[in-house]
Design an enzyme around this catalytic site. Sequence first.
Site, PDB file in Angstrom:
ATOM      1  N   HIS A   1      29.891  36.402 -26.410  1.00 58.09           N
ATOM      2  CA  HIS A   1      29.275  35.132 -26.016  1.00 58.09           C
ATOM      3  C   HIS A   1      29.822  34.990 -24.582  1.00 58.09           C
ATOM      4  O   HIS A   1      29.046  34.605 -23.739  1.00 58.09           O
ATOM      5  CB  HIS A   1      29.999  33.793 -26.919  1.00 58.09           C
ATOM      6  CG  HIS A   1      29.634  33.972 -28.226  1.00 58.09           C
ATOM      7  ND1 HIS A   1      28.326  34.390 -28.897  1.00 58.09           N
ATOM      8  CD2 HIS A   1      30.541  33.903 -29.214  1.00 58.09           C
ATOM      9  CE1 HIS A   1      28.752  34.487 -30.224  1.00 58.09           C
ATOM     10  NE2 HIS A   1      29.836  34.011 -30.490  1.00 58.09           N
TER      11      HIS A   1
ATOM     12  N   ASP B   1      35.805  38.928 -30.905  1.00 53.94           N
ATOM     13  CA  ASP B   1      35.145  37.833 -31.779  1.00 53.94           C
ATOM     14  C   ASP B   1      34.235  36.909 -30.714  1.00 53.94           C
ATOM     15  O   ASP B   1      33.049  36.586 -30.987  1.00 53.94           O
ATOM     16  CB  ASP B   1      35.988  36.737 -32.426  1.00 53.94           C
ATOM     17  CG  ASP B   1      35.117  35.688 -33.339  1.00 53.94           C
ATOM     18  OD1 ASP B   1      34.423  36.232 -33.939  1.00 53.94           O
ATOM     19  OD2 ASP B   1      35.548  34.767 -33.356  1.00 53.94           O
TER      20      ASP B   1
ATOM     21  N   LYS C   1      26.192  39.823 -34.548  1.00 59.67           N
ATOM     22  CA  LYS C   1      27.409  40.353 -33.841  1.00 59.67           C
ATOM     23  C   LYS C   1      28.625  40.294 -34.929  1.00 59.67           C
ATOM     24  O   LYS C   1      28.301  39.790 -35.903  1.00 59.67           O
ATOM     25  CB  LYS C   1      27.809  39.772 -32.771  1.00 59.67           C
ATOM     26  CG  LYS C   1      28.366  38.192 -33.072  1.00 59.67           C
ATOM     27  CD  LYS C   1      28.979  37.586 -31.960  1.00 59.67           C
ATOM     28  CE  LYS C   1      30.611  37.296 -32.178  1.00 59.67           C
ATOM     29  NZ  LYS C   1      31.039  36.708 -33.108  1.00 59.67           N
TER      30      LYS C   1
ATOM     31  N   LYS D   1      36.822  20.654 -28.995  1.00 61.71           N
ATOM     32  CA  LYS D   1      35.652  21.812 -29.162  1.00 61.71           C
ATOM     33  C   LYS D   1      34.897  21.536 -27.830  1.00 61.71           C
ATOM     34  O   LYS D   1      34.187  20.617 -27.823  1.00 61.71           O
ATOM     35  CB  LYS D   1      35.069  21.576 -30.394  1.00 61.71           C
ATOM     36  CG  LYS D   1      33.687  22.519 -30.234  1.00 61.71           C
ATOM     37  CD  LYS D   1      33.165  22.771 -31.741  1.00 61.71           C
ATOM     38  CE  LYS D   1      31.726  23.560 -31.700  1.00 61.71           C
ATOM     39  NZ  LYS D   1      32.023  24.954 -31.737  1.00 61.71           N
TER      40      LYS D   1
ATOM     41  N   GLU E   1      37.579  26.131 -28.991  1.00 54.92           N
ATOM     42  CA  GLU E   1      37.554  25.415 -30.548  1.00 54.92           C
ATOM     43  C   GLU E   1      38.566  24.697 -31.003  1.00 54.92           C
ATOM     44  O   GLU E   1      39.822  24.958 -30.709  1.00 54.92           O
ATOM     45  CB  GLU E   1      37.014  26.806 -31.353  1.00 54.92           C
ATOM     46  CG  GLU E   1      35.655  27.411 -30.893  1.00 54.92           C
ATOM     47  CD  GLU E   1      35.486  28.684 -31.896  1.00 54.92           C
ATOM     48  OE1 GLU E   1      34.735  28.225 -32.890  1.00 54.92           O
ATOM     49  OE2 GLU E   1      35.889  29.769 -31.907  1.00 54.92           O
TER      50      GLU E   1
HETATM   51  C1  BG6 Z   1      31.072  33.033 -33.573  1.00 61.48           C
HETATM   52  C2  BG6 Z   1      32.438  33.511 -33.926  1.00 61.48           C
HETATM   53  O1  BG6 Z   1      30.144  34.043 -32.947  1.00 61.48           O
HETATM   54  O2  BG6 Z   1      31.106  31.549 -32.797  1.00 61.48           O
HETATM   55  C3  BG6 Z   1      33.175  32.339 -34.539  1.00 61.48           C
HETATM   56  O3  BG6 Z   1      32.301  34.395 -34.767  1.00 61.48           O
HETATM   57  C4  BG6 Z   1      33.163  30.980 -33.323  1.00 61.48           C
HETATM   58  O4  BG6 Z   1      34.613  32.652 -34.657  1.00 61.48           O
HETATM   59  C5  BG6 Z   1      31.702  30.811 -33.180  1.00 61.48           C
HETATM   60  O5  BG6 Z   1      33.752  30.061 -34.362  1.00 61.48           O
HETATM   61  C6  BG6 Z   1      31.376  29.547 -32.381  1.00 61.48           C
HETATM   62  O6  BG6 Z   1      30.296  29.068 -32.048  1.00 61.48           O
HETATM   63  P1  BG6 Z   1      29.776  27.755 -31.621  1.00 61.48           P
HETATM   64  O7  BG6 Z   1      28.243  27.865 -31.634  1.00 61.48           O
HETATM   65  O8  BG6 Z   1      30.290  26.872 -32.652  1.00 61.48           O
HETATM   66  O9  BG6 Z   1      30.517  27.494 -30.247  1.00 61.48           O
END
Ligand code: BG6
Length: 485
Positions: A246, A241, A154, A341, A222
């Site tokens: 997601h 993003d 992505k 997070k 996050e």
């Molecule tokens: C990515 C984004 O797809 O997912 C990032 O580009 C983000 O900005 C990340 O930090 C988060 O993934 P995870 O697995 O750490 O929640």
Amino acid sequence: MVSNSGDDQRLTVVIFGASGDLTRRKLAPALFHLYKTGALPKMCHFVGVARSEMDDESFRSALVEGAEEILAYDHEAWDEFAGKITYIRGSSTDDESLKRIDQAVSGYCSDGSTDNRIYYMALAPSLYTGTLQALGRCGMLEESSGYRRVVVEKPFGTNLKSAQALNEVVHSVLNESQVFRIDHYLGKETVQNLLVFRFANTIFEPLWNRNYVDHVQISVLESLDTEGRAGYYDGAGVLRDMMQSHLLQLLALVAMEPPATGGSDALRNEKAKVLQSVSKYETDSAAINSVRGQYVGYRDEEGVAESSSTATFGAIRLYVNNWRWQGVPFFVRSGKALAEKSSEISVQFRAPPHTIFDTHGAEVTPNLLQISIQPHEGVHLTFENKKPGTRMGTAPERLEYHFPAQVIRDSYERLLLDAVEGDQSLFTRSDEIEMSWQIIDPFVEAWQNSLKSQLYPYEKGTMGPETADEFLGENRVWYGHGSEL
Ligand code: BG6
């Protein structure tokens, strides 16, 4: 599906853009662990391709860092794995480089073994089109000597139009069955558990609809900021993003109907139907159905425009306009530089219609089901209980299940193995991608152009702008992993 087991099957994983962070942090450790546990075909090779000046040795050493944690207890296995890694300096859009790669990979199969290949595009998205076209031109996607699969990272496009254009290029050189559009959230254990939880139990499904559910929250929060990726992030923001990929994938899994079978088509058909039913707003409605924020200090980061209005936090309200979900708001929220997070799906059920208990004016707490995607992967169910004592009173209590931390593997491991096995269930199909952009594009437009949309600043380490709290409406609060009873 082309078989990839058997003694004559050879697999080569070619990673384009191999000098980048993704290869070091995610792909190499995942491939190493799969190799070590015997999940990959015995005969396998890993070819890193990038423009940086490196040789096999320096490339292998660059990868060690990512595998450090695993290496701590197995140097021998790493050395064996590293022996299968080759580095080829070149460009993924250049025929001459591709021919060299093709020759090297074909060479591995000179013993007559099947030449199965996975091309992993760990590249800047601006190189996807040129790379796919070049691979097609050089005949490297033809499947006469083995399968050819392409994994695409992505973001897949930046809006509906560019995603459609990219899908067109994809389909001009590949069949959809060869394309693996990766969304690493789908590789998370707890995201897959959502399917098991919903469809391997009977007690929740009868309640999983507008009659019992007040609203659904999907939050991916996050604590880190853009971590030096501001150059990319400033053009993307939270909508492109995180939300288009997601969060909408999570929404589709929560809201979809039970698929008739476990196959990838059945699952992806149901997800696509949900995305098709999700509100597609006009610009001003998108503005009213969203809140956006930017953390203080973002504009000072390198790569960010001085007057940038890119949102680093967003909350949007969506409706799934079908029989099951009509009128139930789905609040979708994500942001950077927040107090915690945590990724979590909360299904809040309706409050009891009538209470016989004296609660001293307080509302009886409605039931809440929380699916904690990370950290503390698991499920929480909150229900009312009698307050112990001589009087009648109620209080919420929580039942919890958490996966043991050691069973959680990185999502790339699962997804890479699925690509090797040709299972597309956890990869996004072209129609899902396009429908997701159809949902997100009006928000992008509203956040850029609608006078009804305002950018709220928020301090780092908070839960985003306060306006996001009011956005939920009366008697609703955001749940998060910090939300204790
Ligand atoms: C990515 C984004 O797809 O997912 C990032 O580009 C983000 O900005 C990340 O930090 C988060 O993934 P995870 O697995 O750490 O929640």
